[in-house]
Design a protein around this motif. Structure first.
Motif, PDB file in Angstrom:
ATOM      1  N   GLY A   1       0.863  -1.305  -0.077  1.00 34.56           N
ATOM      2  CA  GLY A   1       0.086   0.200  -0.041  1.00 34.56           C
ATOM      3  C   GLY A   1       0.738   1.245  -0.142  1.00 34.56           C
ATOM      4  O   GLY A   1       2.150   1.203  -0.140  1.00 34.56           O
ATOM      5  N   SER A   2       0.033   2.308   0.151  1.00 35.61           N
ATOM      6  CA  SER A   2       0.861   3.810   0.131  1.00 35.61           C
ATOM      7  C   SER A   2       0.275   4.555   1.171  1.00 35.61           C
ATOM      8  O   SER A   2      -0.849   4.478   1.805  1.00 35.61           O
ATOM      9  CB  SER A   2       0.576   4.365  -1.150  1.00 35.61           C
ATOM     10  N   LEU A   3       1.337   5.456   1.489  1.00 34.95           N
ATOM     11  CA  LEU A   3       0.729   6.640   2.641  1.00 34.95           C
ATOM     12  C   LEU A   3       1.426   7.665   2.121  1.00 34.95           C
ATOM     13  O   LEU A   3       2.531   7.991   1.563  1.00 34.95           O
ATOM     14  CB  LEU A   3       1.267   6.316   3.908  1.00 34.95           C
ATOM     15  N   ARG A   4       1.050   9.078   2.429  1.00 35.04           N
ATOM     16  CA  ARG A   4       1.529  10.321   2.464  1.00 35.04           C
ATOM     17  C   ARG A   4       1.945  10.895   3.420  1.00 35.04           C
ATOM     18  O   ARG A   4       0.707  11.218   4.187  1.00 35.04           O
ATOM     19  CB  ARG A   4       0.863  11.008   1.290  1.00 35.04           C
ATOM     20  N   LEU A   5       3.055  11.152   3.878  1.00 35.31           N
ATOM     21  CA  LEU A   5       3.497  12.007   5.080  1.00 35.31           C
ATOM     22  C   LEU A   5       3.469  13.255   4.767  1.00 35.31           C
ATOM     23  O   LEU A   5       3.985  13.913   3.678  1.00 35.31           O
ATOM     24  CB  LEU A   5       4.748  11.551   5.891  1.00 35.31           C
ATOM     25  N   SER A   6       3.075  14.347   5.556  1.00 37.19           N
ATOM     26  CA  SER A   6       3.450  15.789   5.547  1.00 37.19           C
ATOM     27  C   SER A   6       4.112  16.243   6.830  1.00 37.19           C
ATOM     28  O   SER A   6       3.859  15.964   7.681  1.00 37.19           O
ATOM     29  CB  SER A   6       2.202  16.825   5.389  1.00 37.19           C
ATOM     30  N   CYS A   7       4.791  17.400   6.720  1.00 29.44           N
ATOM     31  CA  CYS A   7       5.510  18.042   7.868  1.00 29.44           C
ATOM     32  C   CYS A   7       5.393  19.371   7.623  1.00 29.44           C
ATOM     33  O   CYS A   7       5.863  19.954   6.635  1.00 29.44           O
ATOM     34  CB  CYS A   7       6.986  17.593   7.795  1.00 29.44           C
ATOM     35  N   ALA A   8       4.752  20.142   8.484  1.00 29.30           N
ATOM     36  CA  ALA A   8       4.615  21.674   8.519  1.00 29.30           C
ATOM     37  C   ALA A   8       5.538  22.235   9.163  1.00 29.30           C
ATOM     38  O   ALA A   8       5.551  21.817  10.491  1.00 29.30           O
ATOM     39  CB  ALA A   8       3.089  21.939   8.731  1.00 29.30           C
ATOM     40  N   ALA A   9       6.076  23.284   8.780  1.00 28.26           N
ATOM     41  CA  ALA A   9       7.241  23.820   9.646  1.00 28.26           C
ATOM     42  C   ALA A   9       6.744  25.465   9.619  1.00 28.26           C
ATOM     43  O   ALA A   9       6.085  26.061   8.853  1.00 28.26           O
ATOM     44  CB  ALA A   9       8.478  23.907   8.767  1.00 28.26           C
TER      45      ALA A   9
END
Length: 115
Positions: free
Chosen positions: A16-24
């Motif tokens: 499967g797939s996942l998308r991570l995000s990182c807000a700065a």
């Protein structure tokens, strides 16, 4: 003071797939190289993917061709698109500058890949 907040982890089946995000927060984001790191219990945190301020990328050998790092400087956000996930990708994922600063490790986000 810069803060980095990781989002997007979860439980996914192998393949499967996942998308991570990182807000700065903070205005220096666009000037800095960023990295995604991961850690499993009992092991040291390691760099998974790197992106320079100009967009040059590099990856750990065991994720090449499966993970893609990108950034949106207008949104002060860096992403990690993970595909063809394997159980060995299970870890807590963190974003930080590259090289990392001990002042800016966040809570991370758990990624669990079931077989």
């Amino acid at each position: 003071q810069v803060q980095l907040v990781e989002l997007g982890g979860g439980l996914v089946q192998a393949g499967g797939s996942l998308r991570l995000s990182c807000a700065a927060s903070g205005s220096i984001f666009r000037l800095r190289s960023m990295g995604w790191y991961r850690q499993v219990p009992g092991k040291q945190r390691g760099l998974v993917a790197f992106i320079s301020s100009s967009g040059t990328t590099n990856y750990a050998d065991n994720v090449k061709g499966r993970f893609t790092i990108s950034r949106d400087n207008a949104k002060n956000t860096v992403y990690l698109q993970m595909s063809s996930l394997k159980p060995e990708d299970t870890a807590v994922y963190y974003c930080n500058f590259a090289p990392p600063s001990n002042d800016y490790w966040g809570q991370g986000t758990q990624v669990t890949v079931s077989s």
